[in-house]
Design an enzyme around this catalytic site. Structure first.
Site, mmCIF file in Angstrom:
data_model
loop_
_atom_site.group_PDB
_atom_site.id
_atom_site.type_symbol
_atom_site.label_atom_id
_atom_site.label_comp_id
_atom_site.label_asym_id
_atom_site.label_seq_id
_atom_site.Cartn_x
_atom_site.Cartn_y
_atom_site.Cartn_z
ATOM 1 N N GLN A 122 0.809 -1.222 0.000
ATOM 2 C CA GLN A 122 0.000 0.000 0.000
ATOM 3 C C GLN A 122 0.845 1.276 0.000
ATOM 4 O OE1 GLN A 122 -2.645 -1.778 3.264
ATOM 5 N NE2 GLN A 122 -4.077 -0.496 2.158
ATOM 6 N N HIS A 180 -1.776 -5.107 -12.684
ATOM 7 C CA HIS A 180 -1.293 -4.888 -14.058
ATOM 8 C C HIS A 180 -2.206 -5.557 -15.079
ATOM 9 C CE1 HIS A 180 2.989 -4.184 -12.306
ATOM 10 N NE2 HIS A 180 2.216 -3.126 -12.227
ATOM 11 N N ASP A 225 2.440 0.594 -8.023
ATOM 12 C CA ASP A 225 3.779 0.681 -8.615
ATOM 13 C C ASP A 225 4.646 1.751 -7.930
ATOM 14 O OD1 ASP A 225 2.853 -1.212 -10.322
ATOM 15 O OD2 ASP A 225 3.124 -0.059 -12.175
ATOM 16 N N ARG A 271 3.741 0.260 12.921
ATOM 17 C CA ARG A 271 3.455 -1.071 12.369
ATOM 18 C C ARG A 271 3.562 -0.996 10.852
ATOM 19 N NH1 ARG A 271 -2.148 -4.051 11.335
ATOM 20 N NH2 ARG A 271 -1.197 -5.909 10.450
ATOM 21 N N HIS A 320 1.240 -9.260 4.551
ATOM 22 C CA HIS A 320 0.079 -8.371 4.395
ATOM 23 C C HIS A 320 -0.323 -8.419 2.912
ATOM 24 C CE1 HIS A 320 -2.066 -4.808 6.468
ATOM 25 N NE2 HIS A 320 -2.652 -4.951 5.295
ATOM 26 N N ASN A 353 -1.707 -11.041 8.224
ATOM 27 C CA ASN A 353 -2.724 -10.011 8.408
ATOM 28 C C ASN A 353 -4.061 -10.457 7.821
ATOM 29 O OD1 ASN A 353 -3.394 -7.131 9.126
ATOM 30 N ND2 ASN A 353 -3.920 -7.119 6.943
ATOM 31 N N GLU A 354 -5.083 -10.505 8.659
ATOM 32 C CA GLU A 354 -6.475 -10.696 8.256
ATOM 33 C C GLU A 354 -6.759 -11.919 7.373
ATOM 34 O OE1 GLU A 354 -8.000 -6.983 6.734
ATOM 35 O OE2 GLU A 354 -8.074 -6.138 8.734
ATOM 36 N N ASN A 380 -7.729 -6.066 14.484
ATOM 37 C CA ASN A 380 -8.083 -4.999 13.535
ATOM 38 C C ASN A 380 -9.596 -4.860 13.598
ATOM 39 O OD1 ASN A 380 -5.421 -5.329 12.804
ATOM 40 N ND2 ASN A 380 -5.813 -5.938 10.694
ATOM 41 N N TYR A 438 -12.983 -2.196 12.416
ATOM 42 C CA TYR A 438 -13.510 -0.978 11.805
ATOM 43 C C TYR A 438 -15.017 -0.856 11.927
ATOM 44 C CZ TYR A 438 -8.968 -0.635 9.430
ATOM 45 O OH TYR A 438 -7.635 -0.528 9.153
ATOM 46 N N GLU A 473 -5.301 -2.218 14.197
ATOM 47 C CA GLU A 473 -5.797 -1.303 13.164
ATOM 48 C C GLU A 473 -7.139 -0.735 13.580
ATOM 49 O OE1 GLU A 473 -6.120 -2.498 9.019
ATOM 50 O OE2 GLU A 473 -4.241 -3.626 9.160
HETATM 51 C C1 NOJ Z 1 -7.419 -3.708 6.814
HETATM 52 C C2 NOJ Z 1 -6.178 -3.986 6.029
HETATM 53 O O1 NOJ Z 1 -5.244 -4.653 6.836
HETATM 54 C C3 NOJ Z 1 -5.568 -2.751 5.390
HETATM 55 O O2 NOJ Z 1 -4.616 -3.162 4.451
HETATM 56 C C4 NOJ Z 1 -6.654 -1.896 4.780
HETATM 57 O O3 NOJ Z 1 -6.138 -0.804 4.084
HETATM 58 C C5 NOJ Z 1 -7.575 -1.440 5.892
HETATM 59 N N1 NOJ Z 1 -8.222 -2.599 6.460
HETATM 60 C C6 NOJ Z 1 -8.672 -0.468 5.445
HETATM 61 O O4 NOJ Z 1 -9.472 -1.082 4.496
#
Ligand code: NOJ
Length: 492
Positions: free
Chosen positions: A38, A58, A71, A96, A141, A176-177, A317, A319, A389
């Site tokens: 990212q 791509h 990129d 992190r 990740h 991750n996730e 994590n 949200y 997160e």
């Molecule tokens: C969780 C992910 O680990 C992260 O890569 C992502 O950008 C965020 N959620 C927000 O969507």
């Protein structure tokens, strides 16, 4: 409209906070996070290998909202010094970030370690440590080397990383996730690699990921912990589920087990293995679909023992939340876990008063984080919990009061979990340090404490109001009215 109302309500609400103790416990750590694909860019610099996300973006630019890719992204491969400076400006205790597997091991295998890749992370780690900021590192990740399809190679990769960086990195996330890697990828095919296999692939993946994590944890435990004394866990994505009506309570509990328990019961429960209620339902569903046995692959007793207990803390994590209700006979369902749940026969929806955000999957419900923490504590005991997160997606703009309100509201719920419910939360990570490549949304959605100008050759980073809020919060170690701190507005 919803969102405006929530901002107003939360401002009024925040005025009544003064009677509460809004300080964080001594030693509570604040950090911020990013991930390699990212932010790093430099996708083909030096001998770096191709990742599944390089190939996907791509070959299928049309899958990303703005036809973009990683990129160049934030060009953190070249601008890492500025990233450290931002962490200093915020007063972070830890940063992190993730290591790009194909950058460090271009072929995916440990036969060749890239000198440039190795130095890049050495510089970042040493640069952070020089400033008194702890590196908190994720091994995986989502940027899988294209050469690999079998996660069994994971512990070979982990050994390389622990050997090079283990003397200085004390906080590790293996994977991750898993919910996104397995359920979202295989149920929908809309992330990399784009393979759709909801009935089999997703569940095979769940088991493989848990085994890969467990092997990496055991490797650390046996070979590296005695000299380095670090902590290792995996980070789960938590969506909190409430029942739409009291009659849906059992279904909501099953949804929690499918979304979270599937990846935590095998590791954190005293018995290990899949959550029994989920195992039963998925077996029944598989048989109904004509399979001879459950498509959730069974663990052998040896595998249960291998996976159980492979943690040193709990990485969360979080949200967003959902409501769930039983589907009506013949009702058409979308796909889990961001839509409905065909496996559980559940229709998933938003509560009307939960504000929407710029991410299609993301509604705001601060109480969800507290309830999720309490659920986990009840199931697995009072582990050490670190929020790895949390943050809000918005449109562009430097005056991000909505993000400040999100942070205030969620952090207040975390304080309530600590002080009222006795949950042992020891750290909090803001996602994200800076705007970056937000997977399928490309650069159209913004989650950063720092705004990044993606048309600027130097990827200029500028602090938002939320960066000043976060720096002030860290300094005071308490939620409080905002004081503006001086932050560096330019690239150095
Ligand atoms: C969780 C992910 O680990 C992260 O890569 C992502 O950008 C965020 N959620 C927000 O969507």
């Amino acid at each position: 409209m919803d969102w405006c109302r929530a901002v107003v309500l939360s401002t009024v609400f925040s005025m009544s906070w003064s009677a509460e103790d809004l300080t964080f416990p001594p030693g509570f750590m604040f950090g911020a996070a990013t991930a390699a694909y990212q932010v790093e860019g430099a996708w083909n610099v030096s001998d770096k290998g191709e990742s599944a996300w390089d190939r996907y973006t791509h070959e299928h630019p049309e899958k990303i909202k703005d036809y973009s890719n990683g990129d160049v992204a934030c060009d953190s491969y070249h601008l890492w010094k500025r990233d450290i400076e931002m962490a200093v400006e915020l007063g972070l205790k830890f940063y992190r970030f993730s290591i790009s597997w194909p950058r460090l091991l271009p072929s995916g295998y440990p036969n060749h370690i890239s000198e440039d890749g190795k130095n890049y992370y050495n510089n970042l780690i040493d640069g952070l440590l020089e400033k008194g900021i702890e590196p908190f590192v994720t091994l995986y990740h989502w940027d899988l080397p294209m050469s690999l399809t079998d996660l069994d190679w994971f512990s070979d990769y982990a050994r390389v990383v622990f050997s090079i960086y283990g003397d200085r990195v004390k906080w590790w996330i293996t994977i991750n996730e898993p919910l996104i890697i397995c359920d979202v990828v295989f149920d929908t095919g809309f992330m990399a690699p784009p393979i759709v296999s909801p009935e089999l692939g997703a569940y095979l993946c769940s088991k493989n990921v848990l085994m890969a994590h467990a092997k990496a944890w055991r490797l650390y435990d046996e070979e590296f912990r005695p000299k380095f004394h670090g902590k290792v866990s995996l980070a789960n994505h938590h969506i909190w589920f409430d029942p739409l009506t009291p009659a849906d309570a059992e279904l909501a509990e099953l949804a929690r087990e499918d979304c979270v328990g599937k990846y935590t019961h095998p590791i954190f429960s005293s018995t290990g293995g899949w959550p029994p209620s989920l195992e039963k339902v998925l077996e029944d569903v598989s048989i109904k679909r004509g399979y001879k046995k459950s498509s959730l692959p069974a663990f052998t007793p040896e595998e249960i023992a291998l996976v159980r207990g492979t943690y040193d803390f709990y990485a969360m994590n979080h949200y967003t939340s959902r409501l769930i209700r039983k589907a009506r006979e013949g009702e058409a369902l979308t796909t889990w876990p961001l839509g409905d749940s065909p496996d559980l026969g559940g229709v998933v929806q938003r509560r009307e008063d939960w504000p929407v955000t710029t991410s299609f999957w993301f509604y705001v419900y601060p109480e969800g984080i507290r309830r999720q923490l309490v659920w986990l504590r009840q199931k697995y005991g009072n582990l050490e919990f670190v929020i790895t997160e949390n943050g809000l997606s918005t449109y562009a703009g430097l005056d991000d009061q909505d993000r400040i309100n999100y942070y205030k509201d969620y952090l207040r719920q975390i304080l309530l979990a600590i002080k009222e419910d006795g949950v042992n939360v020891t750290g909090y990570t803001a996602w994200t340090l800076m705007d970056n490549f937000e997977w399928m949304d490309g650069y159209t959605t913004k989650i950063g404490l720092y705004e990044v100008d993606f048309s600027h050759p130097q990827r200029m980073r500028t602090p938002r109001a939320s960066a000043r809020f976060y720096a002030d919060l860290i300094k005071k170690h308490a939620l409080d009215p905002i004081t503006v701190l001086p932050l560096n507005d330019t690239v150095s």
